[in-house]
Design a protein around this motif. Structure first.
Motif, short mmCIF file in Angstrom:
data_model
loop_
_atom_site.label_atom_id
_atom_site.label_comp_id
_atom_site.label_asym_id
_atom_site.label_seq_id
_atom_site.Cartn_x
_atom_site.Cartn_y
_atom_site.Cartn_z
N PRO A 50 0.80 -1.24 0.00
CA PRO A 50 0.00 0.00 0.00
C PRO A 50 0.82 1.28 0.00
O PRO A 50 0.53 2.21 -0.75
CB PRO A 50 -0.83 -0.12 1.28
N GLU A 51 1.87 1.34 0.82
CA GLU A 51 2.68 2.56 0.88
C GLU A 51 3.48 2.76 -0.42
O GLU A 51 3.56 3.87 -0.95
CB GLU A 51 3.62 2.52 2.07
N ALA A 52 4.05 1.66 -0.92
CA ALA A 52 4.79 1.75 -2.18
C ALA A 52 3.87 2.14 -3.33
O ALA A 52 4.24 2.94 -4.20
CB ALA A 52 5.48 0.41 -2.48
N ARG B 267 1.11 3.91 -3.11
CA ARG B 267 0.76 5.33 -2.97
C ARG B 267 1.88 6.21 -3.51
O ARG B 267 1.63 7.17 -4.26
CB ARG B 267 0.50 5.65 -1.51
N ARG B 268 3.11 5.89 -3.16
CA ARG B 268 4.24 6.69 -3.62
C ARG B 268 4.46 6.56 -5.13
O ARG B 268 4.75 7.52 -5.82
CB ARG B 268 5.51 6.28 -2.87
N PHE B 269 4.30 5.33 -5.61
CA PHE B 269 4.48 5.09 -7.05
C PHE B 269 3.45 5.87 -7.86
O PHE B 269 3.79 6.49 -8.87
CB PHE B 269 4.36 3.59 -7.32
N ARG B 270 2.21 5.84 -7.40
CA ARG B 270 1.16 6.58 -8.09
C ARG B 270 1.50 8.08 -8.11
O ARG B 270 1.31 8.76 -9.13
CB ARG B 270 -0.19 6.36 -7.43
N GLY B 271 2.01 8.58 -7.00
CA GLY B 271 2.41 9.99 -6.94
C GLY B 271 3.51 10.31 -7.93
O GLY B 271 3.52 11.38 -8.56
N MET B 272 4.45 9.38 -8.08
CA MET B 272 5.54 9.58 -9.05
C MET B 272 5.01 9.63 -10.47
O MET B 272 5.49 10.43 -11.30
CB MET B 272 6.57 8.45 -8.91
N MET B 273 4.03 8.80 -10.78
CA MET B 273 3.45 8.80 -12.11
C MET B 273 2.70 10.12 -12.37
O MET B 273 2.76 10.68 -13.47
CB MET B 273 2.50 7.61 -12.30
N ILE B 274 2.00 10.59 -11.34
CA ILE B 274 1.28 11.87 -11.46
C ILE B 274 2.28 13.00 -11.70
O ILE B 274 2.08 13.88 -12.56
CB ILE B 274 0.45 12.15 -10.19
N ASN B 275 3.40 12.96 -10.97
CA ASN B 275 4.43 14.00 -11.13
C ASN B 275 5.03 13.96 -12.54
O ASN B 275 5.28 15.00 -13.16
CB ASN B 275 5.53 13.81 -10.10
#
Length: 255
Positions: free
Chosen positions: A158-160, A162-170
């Protein structure tokens, strides 16, 4: 990931029509492969193999020897027909160039650029790939931004995730920003990640695809995505050419 077979080797109508011309014996008319449940690709393989060893012309082989190979049980006791016995013998002896005359074309959708890079390490495969230069990947473009492939190790954390999705958004925001600053798509695409999804059309012959499967199947240490692709390609092939199923090594699949 979506994988669909869109074309594969078929005999020509002219070749079918030649059976009576070259056959010359009773019972050999119409489509003999329907009667004997033999695939067109197997007829191509038989033609290629026997051309190397027979005094007959390639156009004569199926008509004059098809009944012998496709109509009789295998004499080696290993099952199938005499054609299957011949195919086992030829592949066992390493004369697999005769399988290069059988080809398959696939539509492959929703795979990562990381997988694409791995695919290009395999020889004798042909690709037509969705371009990140000509297909604009902006949020406001027709494509609606790039899709991402999430590896299972990230999807299940779950934490990875969340962070991965944020990286894709960025990454999407960075791409959009560069485009808004006048940077052309061919240069803005440099910020797109290996996880960016793409689609392609891929063609390969049966020898190459068997080799691909042997190297990339589950249990051989291949990355999850390309191992999944190997299985899907195999499944699409054996749907239309079940006679090839024994040649896909599945002994360690799932290990």
């Amino acid at each position: 990931m979506n994988v669909k077979l869109i074309a594969h080797t078929q005999l020509s109508e002219e070749f079918y029509d030649s059976f009576d011309e070259y056959g010359g014996h009773s019972g050999w008319s119409g489509n003999p492969f329907e009667r004997m449940n033999a695939a067109d690709s197997a007829a191509v393989a038989l033609t290629a193999i026997r051309t190397c060893y027979s005094p007959l012309k390639p156009t004569e082989i199926v008509a004059q020897e098809g009944e012998k190979y496709f109509g009789n049980a295998a004499s080696d006791g290993e099952g199938g027909t005499e054609a299957d016995r011949l195919f086992r013998h030829i592949t066992g002896s390493g004369h697999t160039s005769t399988l290069e005359h059988i080809t398959y074309t696939f539509a492959i959708e929703g795979v990562s650029r990381a997988l694409l890079a791995q695919l290009t390490r395999h020889r004798h495969l042909s690709f037509s790939v969705q371009s990140q230069r000509y297909v604009r990947m902006g949020s406001a473009d027709k494509i609606g931004g790039f899709d991402s492939v999430f590896p299972p190790s990230i999807e299940g954390n779950p934490e990875a995730k969340r962070r991965f999705r944020g990286m894709m958004i960025n990454a999407q925001e960075d791409y959009d920003t560069l485009r808004s600053l006048g940077v052309p798509p061919e240069d803005a695409r440099m910020v797109l990640p290996n996880a960016a999804a793409c689609s392609l059309v891929m063609t390969g012959n049966s020898r190459t695809l068997l080799d691909f499967y042997a190297k990339r199947r589950p249990g051989r240490g291949a990355q999850h995505e390309i191992a999944d692709l190997a299985v899907r390609l195999r499944d699409e092939i054996v749907k239309v050419d079940p006679w090839l199923a024994p040649y896909f090594d599945t002994k360690k699949e799932g290990e």
